[in-house]
Scaffold this motif. Structure first.
Motif, PDB file in Angstrom:
ATOM      1  N   SER A 168       0.976  -1.407   0.104  1.00  0.00           N
ATOM      2  CA  SER A 168       0.108  -0.139   0.184  1.00  0.00           C
ATOM      3  C   SER A 168       0.905   1.127   0.172  1.00  0.00           C
ATOM      4  CB  SER A 168      -0.599   0.032   0.859  1.00  0.00           C
ATOM      5  OG  SER A 168      -0.049   0.290   2.075  1.00  0.00           O
ATOM      6  N   ARG A 172       1.128   4.150  -3.107  1.00  0.00           N
ATOM      7  CA  ARG A 172       0.959   5.481  -2.882  1.00  0.00           C
ATOM      8  C   ARG A 172       1.740   6.477  -3.390  1.00  0.00           C
ATOM      9  NH1 ARG A 172       2.343   7.704   3.581  1.00  0.00           N
ATOM     10  NH2 ARG A 172      -0.248   7.053   3.434  1.00  0.00           N
ATOM     11  N   TYR A 173       3.342   5.639  -3.605  1.00  0.00           N
ATOM     12  CA  TYR A 173       4.453   6.658  -4.542  1.00  0.00           C
ATOM     13  C   TYR A 173       3.954   6.482  -5.413  1.00  0.00           C
ATOM     14  CZ  TYR A 173       6.037   7.490   0.281  1.00  0.00           C
ATOM     15  OH  TYR A 173       6.175   8.507   1.682  1.00  0.00           O
ATOM     16  N   PHE A 177      -9.616   7.205   1.061  1.00  0.00           N
ATOM     17  CA  PHE A 177      -9.934   6.526   0.776  1.00  0.00           C
ATOM     18  C   PHE A 177     -10.467   6.720  -0.093  1.00  0.00           C
ATOM     19  CE2 PHE A 177     -10.650   6.565   5.652  1.00  0.00           C
ATOM     20  CZ  PHE A 177     -10.327   5.751   6.162  1.00  0.00           C
ATOM     21  N   LYS A 191      -0.354  17.090   2.938  1.00  0.00           N
ATOM     22  CA  LYS A 191       0.651  16.489   1.818  1.00  0.00           C
ATOM     23  C   LYS A 191       2.208  17.917   1.551  1.00  0.00           C
ATOM     24  CE  LYS A 191       3.077  13.799  -1.677  1.00  0.00           C
ATOM     25  NZ  LYS A 191       2.804  14.408  -2.945  1.00  0.00           N
ATOM     26  N   TRP A 218       4.368  11.753  15.116  1.00  0.00           N
ATOM     27  CA  TRP A 218       3.516  10.852  14.407  1.00  0.00           C
ATOM     28  C   TRP A 218       3.190  11.336  13.769  1.00  0.00           C
ATOM     29  CZ3 TRP A 218      -1.046   9.164  18.247  1.00  0.00           C
ATOM     30  CH2 TRP A 218      -1.298   8.393  17.753  1.00  0.00           C
ATOM     31  N   PHE A 244       0.459  11.905  10.707  1.00  0.00           N
ATOM     32  CA  PHE A 244      -0.781  11.421   9.436  1.00  0.00           C
ATOM     33  C   PHE A 244      -0.508  11.569   8.316  1.00  0.00           C
ATOM     34  CE2 PHE A 244      -3.739   9.438  13.081  1.00  0.00           C
ATOM     35  CZ  PHE A 244      -2.982  10.148  13.714  1.00  0.00           C
ATOM     36  N   ALA A 245       0.340  12.846   7.675  1.00  0.00           N
ATOM     37  CA  ALA A 245       0.179  13.245   5.809  1.00  0.00           C
ATOM     38  C   ALA A 245       0.661  11.898   5.079  1.00  0.00           C
ATOM     39  CB  ALA A 245       1.308  14.185   6.694  1.00  0.00           C
ATOM     40  N   PRO A 246       0.237  12.014   4.551  1.00  0.00           N
ATOM     41  CA  PRO A 246       0.470  10.691   3.642  1.00  0.00           C
ATOM     42  C   PRO A 246       2.072  10.721   2.829  1.00  0.00           C
ATOM     43  CG  PRO A 246      -1.206  11.828   2.467  1.00  0.00           C
ATOM     44  CD  PRO A 246      -1.226  12.277   3.412  1.00  0.00           C
ATOM     45  N   VAL A 247       2.196  11.044   3.284  1.00  0.00           N
ATOM     46  CA  VAL A 247       4.546  10.630   3.205  1.00  0.00           C
ATOM     47  C   VAL A 247       4.960  10.142   4.101  1.00  0.00           C
ATOM     48  CG1 VAL A 247       4.150  12.845   3.799  1.00  0.00           C
ATOM     49  CG2 VAL A 247       5.904  12.401   2.082  1.00  0.00           C
ATOM     50  N   ASP A 248       6.016   9.445   3.823  1.00  0.00           N
ATOM     51  CA  ASP A 248       6.776   8.725   4.804  1.00  0.00           C
ATOM     52  C   ASP A 248       7.988   9.575   5.625  1.00  0.00           C
ATOM     53  OD1 ASP A 248       5.588   5.857   5.449  1.00  0.00           O
ATOM     54  OD2 ASP A 248       5.118   6.854   2.671  1.00  0.00           O
ATOM     55  N   PHE A 249       8.104  10.105   6.607  1.00  0.00           N
ATOM     56  CA  PHE A 249       9.593  10.591   6.479  1.00  0.00           C
ATOM     57  C   PHE A 249       9.911   9.732   7.977  1.00  0.00           C
ATOM     58  CE2 PHE A 249       6.065  14.421   6.808  1.00  0.00           C
ATOM     59  CZ  PHE A 249       7.020  14.514   5.594  1.00  0.00           C
ATOM     60  N   GLU A 265       1.987   7.100  10.176  1.00  0.00           N
ATOM     61  CA  GLU A 265       0.979   6.424  10.422  1.00  0.00           C
ATOM     62  C   GLU A 265      -0.041   6.436   8.828  1.00  0.00           C
ATOM     63  OE1 GLU A 265      -0.751   6.166  13.891  1.00  0.00           O
ATOM     64  OE2 GLU A 265      -2.024   4.774  12.690  1.00  0.00           O
ATOM     65  N   HIS A 266      -0.429   5.162   8.238  1.00  0.00           N
ATOM     66  CA  HIS A 266      -0.917   5.203   7.443  1.00  0.00           C
ATOM     67  C   HIS A 266      -2.793   4.750   7.446  1.00  0.00           C
ATOM     68  CE1 HIS A 266       2.391   5.315   4.866  1.00  0.00           C
ATOM     69  NE2 HIS A 266       3.178   5.046   6.101  1.00  0.00           N
ATOM     70  N   LEU A 267      -3.531   5.743   6.962  1.00  0.00           N
ATOM     71  CA  LEU A 267      -4.769   5.323   7.605  1.00  0.00           C
ATOM     72  C   LEU A 267      -5.393   4.169   6.293  1.00  0.00           C
ATOM     73  CD1 LEU A 267      -6.235   8.827   9.106  1.00  0.00           C
ATOM     74  CD2 LEU A 267      -6.276   6.305  10.453  1.00  0.00           C
ATOM     75  N   SER A 268      -5.108   4.661   5.228  1.00  0.00           N
ATOM     76  CA  SER A 268      -5.476   3.571   4.447  1.00  0.00           C
ATOM     77  C   SER A 268      -4.915   2.105   4.428  1.00  0.00           C
ATOM     78  CB  SER A 268      -4.868   4.274   2.696  1.00  0.00           C
ATOM     79  OG  SER A 268      -5.014   5.451   2.594  1.00  0.00           O
ATOM     80  N   LYS A 269      -3.786   2.264   4.715  1.00  0.00           N
ATOM     81  CA  LYS A 269      -3.315   0.787   4.958  1.00  0.00           C
ATOM     82  C   LYS A 269      -3.804  -0.341   5.285  1.00  0.00           C
ATOM     83  CE  LYS A 269      -1.562  -0.247   8.960  1.00  0.00           C
ATOM     84  NZ  LYS A 269      -0.131  -0.065  10.075  1.00  0.00           N
TER      85      LYS A 269
END
Lengths: 209, 209
Positions: free
Chosen positions: A15, A19-20, A104, B155, B174, B176-181, B192-196
């Motif tokens: 997932s 995203r990326y 979503f 984002k 923590w 919640f933005a849809p990007v990974d740091f 956090e990945h809510l969509s996951k």
């Protein structure tokens, strides 16, 4: 491709790749190499290649992955190539935040209804949906094809909602109430623990100081 | 007790035990046996006993665990026996929902400030806090002891916020933005990945149908 059961950890990583790939596609890119994608996803290149090779051949080393091709393949594995309907029970802060979470919809998950047992909330709008009375839930589930239900009620009401959803065989239940419910034969349950990550951060906090 | 590094999975389970010990305490119970606690926490009795024995002797088999004793011990391990301050950046739906989440306070995590860069929001109240301007964040972090920061921005703004927080050495982030740091030497980051979880449910959905 033969049917394989994928671990939740792998689904999570897929997932993140998805995203990326979507972001790269929006940027107009056509190809991505495993090094770049692994850097974005914060996964080792080795693990990324392992994840992807597990599902067949997506690219040749040195040539990179075709973004649209790889994205379609992951969508097929995660079965987001068909649209899914979900509902939310509980129109409090968490329910509202999830109702308004735009990602979503981008993943083909469509919010169909929101229920609350507070008659003062019933009829009010969240986005373009009117909040329905909780008393309508049973009839609603009989008449509509709902794949996933989110429990966003207080702890006290959550068990009743859970029992109703499993009775009506809603296949996916995502529970945000602070109590744990088991999966059943026909319903897969994820119990979300918002406090959990706070505690993980707190623990590492002290390790770092 | 010697210093040990605990895995995030174990911290998660300890936080779930803590949840139910708190509920049992509220109900006025004094003791709980591993069978009952494991049933509530949806963990096997064997794993529960293993988790708890790892940290020393909390009870004798057949006698059950003393609830207050065990609760205090877990709080000490998770270091929630001292209070932690947190802030939220982004006063959108997710930020508001987290600001109003009552269980953080019960675990000794105290929300101290909320920031937003939308001047229309600045000054408005969430709970008993006025939303502050994002431009105040840097000075605020210099003057206050903040353990954890929650990124709840779109984002587009998230990276700037992340860089500011790590520069100011906020130890827990923590996102919640849809990007990974990534975590840094001094800041532990949870993305956090809510969509996951939606995708995990969707995947199992199809397996069950």
């Amino acid at each position: 491709m033969e049917e394989k059961t994928i671990s939740n950890k792998t689904i999570e990583r897929l997932s993140i790749y998805l995203r990326y790939l979507t972001y790269l596609q929006i940027e107009g890119k056509e190809k991505v190499d495993s090094k770049e994608l692994s850097k974005l996803a914060l996964v080792s290149p080795c693990l990324l290649r392992k994840d992807l090779s597990y599902f067949g051949e997506f690219g040749r080393s040195g040539y990179g992955y075709n973004i649209i091709h790889l994205k379609n393949a992951i969508e097929k594995i995660l079965q987001t190539d068909s649209s899914k309907n979900f509902i939310i029970i509980g129109a409090g802060n968490i329910g509202k935040a999830l109702a308004n979470y735009v990602y979503f919809d981008k993943l083909n998950f469509h919010l169909k209804a929101i229920f609350d047992n507070n008659l003062k909330k019933v009829g009010k709008k969240i986005g373009n949906l009117n909040i329905r009375s909780y008393s309508e839930l049973e009839t609603y589930l009989d008449k509509n094809n709902i794949h996933i239900a989110i429990i966003a009620t207080p702890k006290e009401s959550a068990r009743e909602v859970y029992l109703k959803l499993t009775e009506k065989i809603v296949q996916g239940i995502w529970n945000f109430a602070p109590v744990d419910f088991p999966s059943t034969k026909h319903s897969y349950v994820i119990n979300e623990h918002l406090s959990k990550n706070m505690l993980v951060l707190s623990y590492h906090n002290n390790k770092m100081s």
